[in-house]
Design an enzyme around this catalytic site. Structure first.
Site, PDB file in Angstrom:
ATOM      1  CB  SER A 221       1.274   1.193  -4.384  1.00 28.45           C
ATOM      2  OG  SER A 221       1.547   0.702  -2.673  1.00 28.45           O
TER       3      SER A 221
ATOM      4  CG  ASP B  82       5.362  -0.847  -3.423  1.00 29.34           C
ATOM      5  OD1 ASP B  82       6.039  -1.735  -3.275  1.00 29.34           O
ATOM      6  OD2 ASP B  82       4.114  -0.711  -2.983  1.00 29.34           O
TER       7      ASP B  82
ATOM      8  CB  SER C 127       4.836  -1.697   0.208  1.00 27.51           C
ATOM      9  OG  SER C 127       3.721  -1.511  -0.742  1.00 27.51           O
TER      10      SER C 127
ATOM     11  CG  ASP D 234      -2.439   2.162  -3.309  1.00 22.93           C
ATOM     12  OD1 ASP D 234      -2.217   2.501  -1.972  1.00 22.93           O
ATOM     13  OD2 ASP D 234      -2.484   1.107  -3.723  1.00 22.93           O
TER      14      ASP D 234
ATOM     15  CB  THR E 219      -0.866  -0.032   1.256  1.00 24.00           C
ATOM     16  OG1 THR E 219      -1.870  -1.280   1.130  1.00 24.00           O
ATOM     17  CG2 THR E 219      -1.716   1.258   1.375  1.00 24.00           C
TER      18      THR E 219
ATOM     19  NE  ARG F  44      -1.771  -3.291  -8.157  1.00 22.59           N
ATOM     20  CZ  ARG F  44      -0.825  -2.997  -9.123  1.00 22.59           C
ATOM     21  NH1 ARG F  44       0.282  -3.383  -8.687  1.00 22.59           N
ATOM     22  NH2 ARG F  44      -1.249  -2.801 -10.191  1.00 22.59           N
TER      23      ARG F  44
ATOM     24  CE  LYS G 228      -5.155   0.042  -0.766  1.00 21.82           C
ATOM     25  NZ  LYS G 228      -3.775  -0.273  -1.229  1.00 21.82           N
TER      26      LYS G 228
ATOM     27  N   GLY H 117      -1.849  -2.583   5.549  1.00 25.77           N
ATOM     28  CA  GLY H 117      -1.756  -4.066   6.018  1.00 25.77           C
ATOM     29  C   GLY H 117      -2.812  -4.897   5.841  1.00 25.77           C
TER      30      GLY H 117
END
Length: 274
Positions: free
Chosen positions: A209, A206, A169, A57, A41, A59, A73, A87
């Protein structure tokens, strides 16, 4: 030592290390301890001159698989408080929903708007009590009677209070944008542009994400949720002819087996007289 049914039992007090001994015994027998899961994330937040801006984001990953391309999120906590979660999706939703209901009951009882420090205390106490086993890394932001506030909450219960923050991340890529371009007294448009750029940095650098950018702008007495504010990864090709698939597997044989035999009942004998 205390006696229980004629058997000496050591007195229980302080910390119990029984599970530590059990875990060490299992490891010695060859059992591998569960590994830590990486949060896939990018969530960010910053304070601008009129309030707080949160971004995330969209995803959701399940190991190497993209489970949801457009999930939410940024979670509602109170009319003036929102929270970004990284998480395990179930943990972030359960924790934020639980604290949100507690804040609502508190508003009913006091007749006042919730304060950000109240939400922060409830979240950190709950996470600390589970010692990191609740995988929820949060960026909490809101505006109350004392002004704008931005906090980060780690899964183990530790917290930070910062003018800008990133987690997940993709946090390092997003933090590089904030470190280079953040300044005090940003306007609303400048803050939204900077948050979107930070999220895009996480999306493109990343693998955990991706997809779109969600933004939430919180000011005194108002909030604005910009769902799918930016779509940096649009689907660029769709076949004009549609998609055709190979023919289905043909049915070679059909056999129907009744579950129970059909039995006919025939009445025998004369009818009874009334």
């Amino acid at each position: 030592m205390s006696q229980s049914g004629g058997v000496d039992v050591p007195a229980k007090g302080g910390f119990s290390f029984d599970l530590c001994k059990r875990n060490n015994m299992l490891i010695e027998k060859g059992l591998k301890a569960p590994s830590f899961l990486k949060t896939g994330t990018t969530i960010v937040g910053l304070i601008f001159k009129d309030g707080v801006i949160l971004g995330a984001d969209t995803r959701a990953t399940e190991g190497p698989i993209v489970a949801d391309k457009n999930c939410e999120k940024i979670h509602y906590m109170a009319p003036n408080i929102y929270c970004c979660g990284a998480g395990t999706a179930a943990d972030t939703e359960a924790v934020t929903d639980m604290v949100s209901s507690q804040l609502r009951l508190h508003r009913y009882q006091t007749g006042r708007d919730s304060r950000v420090i109240t939400a922060l205390t409830l979240l950190k106490k709950h996470l600390f009590s589970y010692q990191g086993h609740v995988s929820a890394a949060l960026v909490l932001g809101g505006v109350d009677i004392t002004g704008p506030h931005l906090h980060t909450i780690y899964p183990h219960g530790s917290t930070d209070t910062l003018p800008f923050a990133t987690m997940g991340s993709g946090s390092l890529a997003a933090m590089s944008v904030f470190e280079a371009k953040y300044k005090e007294g940003l306007t609303r448009d400048e803050g939204i542009k900077l948050v979107a750029e930070a999220i895009c940095s996480g999306i493109f650098n990343d693998l955990g994400s991706g997809s779109n950018v969600d933004i939430c702008v919180i000011t005194k007495g108002n909030k604005e949720y910009l769902r799918n504010y930016m779509e940096p990864n649009p689907r660029t090709y769709v076949s004009s002819n549609g998609y055709s698939f190979t023919k289905k597997t043909e049915v070679l044989r059909t056999k129907i087996t009744p579950l129970m035999e059909r039995v006919e009942i025939t009445e025998v004998g004369e009818a009874m007289e009334e």
